[in-house]
Write a protein that holds these residues in place. Structure first.
Motif, PDB file in Angstrom:
ATOM      1  N   UNK A 158      38.088  10.758  36.493  1.00 31.14           N
ATOM      2  CA  UNK A 158      38.387  11.282  35.161  1.00 31.14           C
ATOM      3  C   UNK A 158      39.220  10.305  34.331  1.00 31.14           C
ATOM      4  N   UNK A 159      39.871   9.375  34.993  1.00 34.07           N
ATOM      5  CA  UNK A 159      40.676   8.391  34.291  1.00 34.07           C
ATOM      6  C   UNK A 159      42.007   8.923  33.787  1.00 34.07           C
ATOM      7  N   UNK A 160      42.515  10.011  34.399  1.00 36.45           N
ATOM      8  CA  UNK A 160      43.807  10.591  33.996  1.00 36.45           C
ATOM      9  C   UNK A 160      44.558  11.051  35.236  1.00 36.45           C
ATOM     10  N   UNK A 161      45.883  11.215  35.111  1.00 40.92           N
ATOM     11  CA  UNK A 161      46.683  11.814  36.175  1.00 40.92           C
ATOM     12  C   UNK A 161      46.659  13.325  36.003  1.00 40.92           C
ATOM     13  N   UNK A 162      46.438  14.004  37.085  1.00 40.58           N
ATOM     14  CA  UNK A 162      46.329  15.462  37.036  1.00 40.58           C
ATOM     15  C   UNK A 162      47.594  16.174  37.472  1.00 40.58           C
ATOM     16  N   UNK A 163      48.485  15.454  38.182  1.00 36.85           N
ATOM     17  CA  UNK A 163      49.714  16.070  38.664  1.00 36.85           C
ATOM     18  C   UNK A 163      50.907  15.175  38.373  1.00 36.85           C
ATOM     19  N   UNK A 164      52.034  15.812  38.103  1.00 36.16           N
ATOM     20  CA  UNK A 164      53.303  15.112  37.971  1.00 36.16           C
ATOM     21  C   UNK A 164      53.939  15.066  39.358  1.00 36.16           C
ATOM     22  N   UNK A 203      49.809  18.138  35.144  1.00 33.27           N
ATOM     23  CA  UNK A 203      50.094  17.528  33.849  1.00 33.27           C
ATOM     24  C   UNK A 203      49.346  18.321  32.765  1.00 33.27           C
ATOM     25  N   UNK A 204      49.468  17.874  31.533  1.00 34.45           N
ATOM     26  CA  UNK A 204      48.740  18.526  30.448  1.00 34.45           C
ATOM     27  C   UNK A 204      47.239  18.461  30.707  1.00 34.45           C
ATOM     28  N   UNK A 205      46.763  17.298  31.131  1.00 34.34           N
ATOM     29  CA  UNK A 205      45.349  17.160  31.461  1.00 34.34           C
ATOM     30  C   UNK A 205      44.964  18.018  32.669  1.00 34.34           C
ATOM     31  N   UNK A 206      45.868  18.091  33.647  1.00 34.43           N
ATOM     32  CA  UNK A 206      45.607  18.906  34.829  1.00 34.43           C
ATOM     33  C   UNK A 206      45.511  20.384  34.483  1.00 34.43           C
ATOM     34  N   UNK A 207      46.415  20.850  33.604  1.00 37.57           N
ATOM     35  CA  UNK A 207      46.382  22.250  33.189  1.00 37.57           C
ATOM     36  C   UNK A 207      45.088  22.579  32.459  1.00 37.57           C
ATOM     37  N   UNK A 208      44.618  21.610  31.656  1.00 39.10           N
ATOM     38  CA  UNK A 208      43.361  21.822  30.925  1.00 39.10           C
ATOM     39  C   UNK A 208      42.176  21.884  31.878  1.00 39.10           C
ATOM     40  N   UNK A 209      42.255  21.144  32.981  1.00 33.03           N
ATOM     41  CA  UNK A 209      41.134  21.091  33.924  1.00 33.03           C
ATOM     42  C   UNK A 209      41.003  22.376  34.736  1.00 33.03           C
ATOM     43  N   UNK A 210      42.093  23.108  34.937  1.00 31.61           N
ATOM     44  CA  UNK A 210      42.064  24.285  35.811  1.00 31.61           C
ATOM     45  C   UNK A 210      40.967  25.261  35.400  1.00 31.61           C
ATOM     46  N   UNK A 211      40.935  25.622  34.123  1.00 30.90           N
ATOM     47  CA  UNK A 211      39.933  26.582  33.660  1.00 30.90           C
ATOM     48  C   UNK A 211      38.515  26.086  33.849  1.00 30.90           C
ATOM     49  N   UNK A 212      38.278  24.792  33.544  1.00 31.33           N
ATOM     50  CA  UNK A 212      36.948  24.220  33.710  1.00 31.33           C
ATOM     51  C   UNK A 212      36.543  24.184  35.189  1.00 31.33           C
ATOM     52  N   UNK A 213      37.497  23.819  36.039  1.00 31.25           N
ATOM     53  CA  UNK A 213      37.195  23.736  37.470  1.00 31.25           C
ATOM     54  C   UNK A 213      36.848  25.113  38.028  1.00 31.25           C
TER      55      UNK A 213
END
Length: 291
Positions: free
Chosen positions: A45-51, A59-69
Protein backbone atom coordinates in the motif's frame (compact mmCIF):
# COMPACT_ATOMS: atom_id res chain seq x y z
CA UNK A 1 -0.71 -2.98 -5.67
CA UNK A 2 -1.29 -6.56 -4.49
CA UNK A 3 -2.34 -7.86 -1.12
CA UNK A 4 -3.82 -11.08 0.22
CA UNK A 5 -6.70 -12.10 2.45
CA UNK A 6 -4.23 -13.42 5.00
CA UNK A 7 -2.56 -10.01 5.20
CA UNK A 8 -5.92 -8.32 5.77
CA UNK A 9 -6.80 -10.86 8.45
CA UNK A 10 -3.51 -10.16 10.23
CA UNK A 11 -4.08 -6.42 9.94
CA UNK A 12 -7.59 -6.60 11.43
CA UNK A 13 -6.48 -8.92 14.23
CA UNK A 14 -3.72 -6.51 15.28
CA UNK A 15 -6.05 -3.52 14.94
CA UNK A 16 -8.65 -5.25 17.09
CA UNK A 17 -6.32 -6.52 19.81
CA UNK A 18 -3.72 -3.74 19.71
CA UNK A 19 -1.07 -6.40 20.17
CA UNK A 20 0.88 -8.65 17.79
CA UNK A 21 1.15 -11.44 20.35
CA UNK A 22 -2.62 -11.62 20.96
CA UNK A 23 -3.28 -11.37 17.22
CA UNK A 24 -0.88 -14.26 16.62
CA UNK A 25 -2.70 -16.38 19.23
CA UNK A 26 -6.04 -15.55 17.63
CA UNK A 27 -4.81 -16.49 14.16
CA UNK A 28 -2.81 -19.53 15.35
CA UNK A 29 0.37 -18.05 13.88
CA UNK A 30 3.76 -17.06 15.21
CA UNK A 31 4.42 -13.41 16.05
CA UNK A 32 7.06 -13.09 13.28
CA UNK A 33 4.51 -14.40 10.76
CA UNK A 34 1.95 -11.76 11.76
CA UNK A 35 4.59 -9.02 11.70
CA UNK A 36 5.74 -10.13 8.24
CA UNK A 37 2.19 -9.99 6.88
CA UNK A 38 1.67 -6.48 8.25
CA UNK A 39 4.95 -5.25 6.77
CA UNK A 40 4.17 -6.82 3.40
CA UNK A 41 0.74 -5.18 3.38
CA UNK A 42 2.27 -1.81 4.27
CA UNK A 43 4.80 -2.22 1.46
CA UNK A 44 2.03 -3.05 -1.02
CA UNK A 45 0.00 0.00 0.00
CA UNK A 46 2.99 2.28 0.41
CA UNK A 47 1.89 3.58 3.85
CA UNK A 48 2.39 2.77 7.53
CA UNK A 49 -0.69 1.24 9.06
CA UNK A 50 0.33 1.23 12.72
CA UNK A 51 2.05 3.62 15.09
CA UNK A 52 4.68 1.33 16.63
CA UNK A 53 5.34 3.81 19.44
CA UNK A 54 1.73 3.59 20.71
CA UNK A 55 1.12 -0.15 21.19
CA UNK A 56 0.27 -0.80 17.56
CA UNK A 57 -2.41 1.85 17.35
CA UNK A 58 -3.68 2.28 13.76
CA UNK A 59 -2.44 5.38 11.95
CA UNK A 60 -4.87 7.58 10.04
CA UNK A 61 -4.35 5.39 6.98
CA UNK A 62 -4.72 2.26 9.11
CA UNK A 63 -8.01 3.48 10.57
CA UNK A 64 -9.30 4.17 7.07
CA UNK A 65 -8.33 0.66 5.95
CA UNK A 66 -10.28 -1.11 8.72
CA UNK A 67 -13.69 -0.58 7.13
CA UNK A 68 -12.48 -1.57 3.67
CA UNK A 69 -10.73 -4.67 4.99
CA UNK A 70 -13.86 -5.78 6.85
CA UNK A 71 -15.97 -5.31 3.71
CA UNK A 72 -13.39 -7.19 1.62
CA UNK A 73 -13.36 -10.18 3.98
CA UNK A 74 -17.14 -10.11 4.31
CA UNK A 75 -17.50 -10.20 0.53
CA UNK A 76 -15.09 -13.15 0.37
CA UNK A 77 -17.16 -14.89 3.05
CA UNK A 78 -20.38 -14.32 1.10
CA UNK A 79 -18.82 -15.65 -2.10
CA UNK A 80 -17.76 -18.83 -0.30
CA UNK A 81 -21.23 -19.20 1.20
CA UNK A 82 -23.35 -18.42 -1.86
CA UNK A 83 -21.12 -19.53 -4.73
CA UNK A 84 -18.63 -22.03 -3.35
CA UNK A 85 -19.44 -25.60 -2.36
CA UNK A 86 -19.95 -26.03 1.42
CA UNK A 87 -18.54 -29.55 1.25
CA UNK A 88 -15.26 -28.08 0.00
CA UNK A 89 -14.64 -26.01 3.14
CA UNK A 90 -11.97 -27.57 5.32
CA UNK A 91 -10.87 -26.15 8.66
CA UNK A 92 -10.85 -26.68 12.41
CA UNK A 93 -14.09 -25.58 14.07
CA UNK A 94 -14.01 -25.27 17.87
CA UNK A 95 -17.28 -25.52 19.81
CA UNK A 96 -17.77 -24.84 23.52
CA UNK A 97 -20.84 -26.55 24.98
CA UNK A 98 -22.72 -26.56 28.28
CA UNK A 99 -23.37 -30.06 29.63
CA UNK A 100 -27.14 -29.50 29.48
CA UNK A 101 -26.85 -29.39 25.69
CA UNK A 102 -24.37 -32.28 25.61
CA UNK A 103 -27.00 -34.41 27.36
CA UNK A 104 -29.71 -33.45 24.86
CA UNK A 105 -29.28 -32.36 21.21
CA UNK A 106 -25.51 -32.06 20.69
CA UNK A 107 -25.19 -35.31 18.67
CA UNK A 108 -27.93 -34.21 16.26
CA UNK A 109 -26.25 -30.80 15.91
CA UNK A 110 -22.84 -32.28 15.07
CA UNK A 111 -24.44 -34.70 12.60
CA UNK A 112 -26.28 -31.88 10.79
CA UNK A 113 -23.23 -29.60 10.83
CA UNK A 114 -21.01 -32.30 9.37
CA UNK A 115 -23.60 -33.13 6.71
CA UNK A 116 -23.36 -29.54 5.45
CA UNK A 117 -19.60 -29.17 6.01
CA UNK A 118 -18.22 -32.74 5.72
CA UNK A 119 -14.57 -31.66 5.64
CA UNK A 120 -14.87 -29.65 8.85
CA UNK A 121 -12.82 -30.93 11.79
CA UNK A 122 -14.89 -30.37 14.93
CA UNK A 123 -13.32 -29.91 18.37
CA UNK A 124 -15.69 -29.96 21.36
CA UNK A 125 -15.00 -28.31 24.72
CA UNK A 126 -17.52 -29.08 27.49
CA UNK A 127 -17.57 -26.69 30.46
CA UNK A 128 -19.73 -24.36 32.53
CA UNK A 129 -21.09 -21.26 30.78
CA UNK A 130 -18.87 -18.81 32.66
CA UNK A 131 -15.73 -20.59 31.46
CA UNK A 132 -17.08 -20.90 27.91
CA UNK A 133 -17.70 -17.15 27.86
CA UNK A 134 -14.10 -16.52 28.86
CA UNK A 135 -12.82 -18.94 26.21
CA UNK A 136 -14.93 -17.25 23.55
CA UNK A 137 -13.40 -13.84 24.32
CA UNK A 138 -9.95 -15.44 24.36
CA UNK A 139 -10.63 -16.83 20.85
CA UNK A 140 -10.10 -20.34 22.19
CA UNK A 141 -13.46 -21.44 20.74
CA UNK A 142 -15.40 -20.29 17.67
CA UNK A 143 -18.97 -20.95 18.86
CA UNK A 144 -20.36 -21.16 22.38
CA UNK A 145 -23.58 -23.05 23.14
CA UNK A 146 -24.21 -21.78 26.64
CA UNK A 147 -26.56 -20.11 29.08
CA UNK A 148 -26.90 -16.68 27.57
CA UNK A 149 -27.17 -14.21 26.12
CA UNK A 150 -23.73 -12.67 26.47
CA UNK A 151 -24.19 -8.92 26.92
CA UNK A 152 -21.28 -7.52 24.92
CA UNK A 153 -21.27 -5.49 21.72
CA UNK A 154 -18.73 -7.87 20.18
CA UNK A 155 -20.99 -10.90 20.45
CA UNK A 156 -23.79 -12.19 18.22
CA UNK A 157 -26.38 -14.19 20.20
CA UNK A 158 -28.76 -16.58 18.43
CA UNK A 159 -31.56 -17.59 20.84
CA UNK A 160 -32.14 -21.27 21.57
CA UNK A 161 -35.20 -22.86 23.21
CA UNK A 162 -35.40 -22.67 27.00
CA UNK A 163 -34.99 -25.70 29.23
CA UNK A 164 -37.87 -26.12 31.66
CA UNK A 165 -36.82 -27.02 35.19
CA UNK A 166 -38.79 -29.24 37.53
CA UNK A 167 -38.51 -31.31 40.71
CA UNK A 168 -37.62 -35.01 40.76
CA UNK A 169 -37.47 -37.67 43.46
CA UNK A 170 -37.10 -41.41 43.76
CA UNK A 171 -40.46 -43.24 44.07
CA UNK A 172 -39.12 -44.62 47.35
CA UNK A 173 -38.69 -41.09 48.75
CA UNK A 174 -41.82 -39.51 50.23
CA UNK A 175 -40.44 -35.96 50.33
CA UNK A 176 -42.89 -33.47 48.80
CA UNK A 177 -41.26 -30.16 49.73
CA UNK A 178 -37.69 -28.79 49.35
CA UNK A 179 -38.00 -27.50 52.90
CA UNK A 180 -38.50 -31.02 54.28
CA UNK A 181 -34.78 -31.57 54.83
CA UNK A 182 -33.74 -33.77 51.91
CA UNK A 183 -30.69 -32.44 50.03
CA UNK A 184 -31.46 -30.63 46.79
CA UNK A 185 -29.29 -32.06 43.99
CA UNK A 186 -28.64 -29.67 41.12
CA UNK A 187 -26.13 -27.82 38.91
CA UNK A 188 -22.53 -27.03 39.84
CA UNK A 189 -21.79 -24.25 42.30
CA UNK A 190 -20.26 -21.83 39.79
CA UNK A 191 -23.35 -21.72 37.55
CA UNK A 192 -26.34 -19.43 37.14
CA UNK A 193 -28.93 -22.18 37.94
CA UNK A 194 -27.20 -22.93 41.25
CA UNK A 195 -27.09 -19.25 42.22
CA UNK A 196 -30.74 -18.62 41.34
CA UNK A 197 -31.90 -21.80 43.06
CA UNK A 198 -29.92 -20.99 46.21
CA UNK A 199 -31.46 -17.51 46.37
CA UNK A 200 -34.99 -18.88 45.91
CA UNK A 201 -34.52 -21.67 48.47
CA UNK A 202 -33.23 -19.17 51.00
CA UNK A 203 -36.28 -16.96 50.40
CA UNK A 204 -38.83 -19.78 50.47
CA UNK A 205 -37.32 -22.33 52.83
CA UNK A 206 -34.93 -20.37 55.01
CA UNK A 207 -31.28 -21.15 55.73
CA UNK A 208 -31.94 -24.82 56.52
CA UNK A 209 -32.13 -25.95 52.90
CA UNK A 210 -29.19 -28.13 51.89
CA UNK A 211 -27.86 -28.14 48.30
CA UNK A 212 -25.68 -30.83 46.76
CA UNK A 213 -24.16 -29.28 43.60
CA UNK A 214 -22.62 -31.43 40.88
CA UNK A 215 -20.77 -30.67 37.64
CA UNK A 216 -22.33 -33.78 36.08
CA UNK A 217 -26.05 -33.80 35.30
CA UNK A 218 -25.89 -37.56 34.73
CA UNK A 219 -24.57 -37.93 38.27
CA UNK A 220 -27.40 -35.70 39.54
CA UNK A 221 -30.08 -37.99 38.10
CA UNK A 222 -28.33 -41.12 39.39
CA UNK A 223 -28.16 -39.65 42.89
CA UNK A 224 -31.84 -38.72 42.77
CA UNK A 225 -32.74 -42.20 41.48
CA UNK A 226 -30.79 -43.68 44.40
CA UNK A 227 -32.96 -41.72 46.83
CA UNK A 228 -30.10 -39.58 48.14
CA UNK A 229 -32.01 -36.34 47.63
CA UNK A 230 -34.46 -34.48 45.45
CA UNK A 231 -33.46 -32.97 42.13
CA UNK A 232 -33.99 -29.52 40.65
CA UNK A 233 -33.09 -30.42 37.07
CA UNK A 234 -34.09 -29.93 33.41
CA UNK A 235 -37.23 -31.85 32.45
CA UNK A 236 -36.05 -32.70 28.94
CA UNK A 237 -33.08 -34.67 30.28
CA UNK A 238 -35.20 -36.97 32.46
CA UNK A 239 -37.02 -39.01 29.79
CA UNK A 240 -35.14 -42.29 30.30
CA UNK A 241 -35.32 -42.05 34.09
CA UNK A 242 -39.06 -41.26 34.02
CA UNK A 243 -39.85 -44.03 31.53
CA UNK A 244 -37.95 -46.61 33.56
CA UNK A 245 -39.62 -45.46 36.78
CA UNK A 246 -36.31 -44.61 38.46
CA UNK A 247 -37.50 -41.07 39.22
CA UNK A 248 -40.82 -39.24 39.29
CA UNK A 249 -41.84 -35.61 39.13
CA UNK A 250 -43.45 -33.85 42.06
CA UNK A 251 -44.86 -30.37 42.56
CA UNK A 252 -44.10 -28.45 45.76
CA UNK A 253 -46.04 -25.46 44.41
CA UNK A 254 -43.14 -23.77 42.62
CA UNK A 255 -40.40 -24.59 40.14
CA UNK A 256 -36.99 -23.05 39.45
CA UNK A 257 -36.72 -20.56 36.59
CA UNK A 258 -36.28 -21.94 33.04
CA UNK A 259 -32.75 -21.95 31.65
CA UNK A 260 -32.11 -19.64 28.67
CA UNK A 261 -29.46 -20.66 26.14
CA UNK A 262 -27.88 -19.02 23.11
CA UNK A 263 -25.51 -19.89 20.30
CA UNK A 264 -22.97 -17.09 20.72
CA UNK A 265 -19.97 -16.04 18.66
CA UNK A 266 -17.73 -13.05 18.16
CA UNK A 267 -18.91 -10.78 15.38
CA UNK A 268 -16.29 -10.60 12.61
CA UNK A 269 -16.15 -9.94 8.88
CA UNK A 270 -15.72 -13.65 8.14
CA UNK A 271 -18.27 -15.70 10.04
CA UNK A 272 -19.82 -17.76 7.26
CA UNK A 273 -19.23 -21.15 8.92
CA UNK A 274 -19.73 -19.86 12.46
CA UNK A 275 -22.91 -17.97 11.62
CA UNK A 276 -24.30 -20.93 9.72
CA UNK A 277 -23.37 -23.28 12.58
CA UNK A 278 -25.32 -21.03 15.00
CA UNK A 279 -28.34 -21.20 12.67
CA UNK A 280 -28.05 -25.00 12.52
CA UNK A 281 -27.86 -25.13 16.33
CA UNK A 282 -31.06 -23.09 16.57
CA UNK A 283 -32.82 -25.33 14.02
CA UNK A 284 -31.75 -28.58 15.70
CA UNK A 285 -32.54 -27.32 19.21
CA UNK A 286 -36.00 -26.16 18.14
CA UNK A 287 -36.77 -29.54 16.56
CA UNK A 288 -35.54 -31.34 19.70
CA UNK A 289 -37.69 -29.07 21.89
CA UNK A 290 -40.82 -29.87 19.86
CA UNK A 291 -40.22 -33.60 20.24
Amino acid sequence: MRFTLDQLRAFLAVARTGNVRRAAEELHLTQPAVTARIKTLEAALGVELFDRSASMRPTKNGAALIGYAEQYLKLNSLIQRDVGRPDGMQSLFRIGVSETIVQSWLPEFITTLRAEFPRLTVEIDVDISRTLRERLFANAIDLALLMGPISDYRVENIPLPDYQMTWFRSPSLSVSDPAAGAPVITFARDTRPFRLLKETLLERCGPGAVIFPSSSLSACFRLVAAGLGIGALPLSLAADYLTSGQVEQFDPGWTPEPLSFTASFLAAPEVSVTGRAAEIAQMVATAYDKN
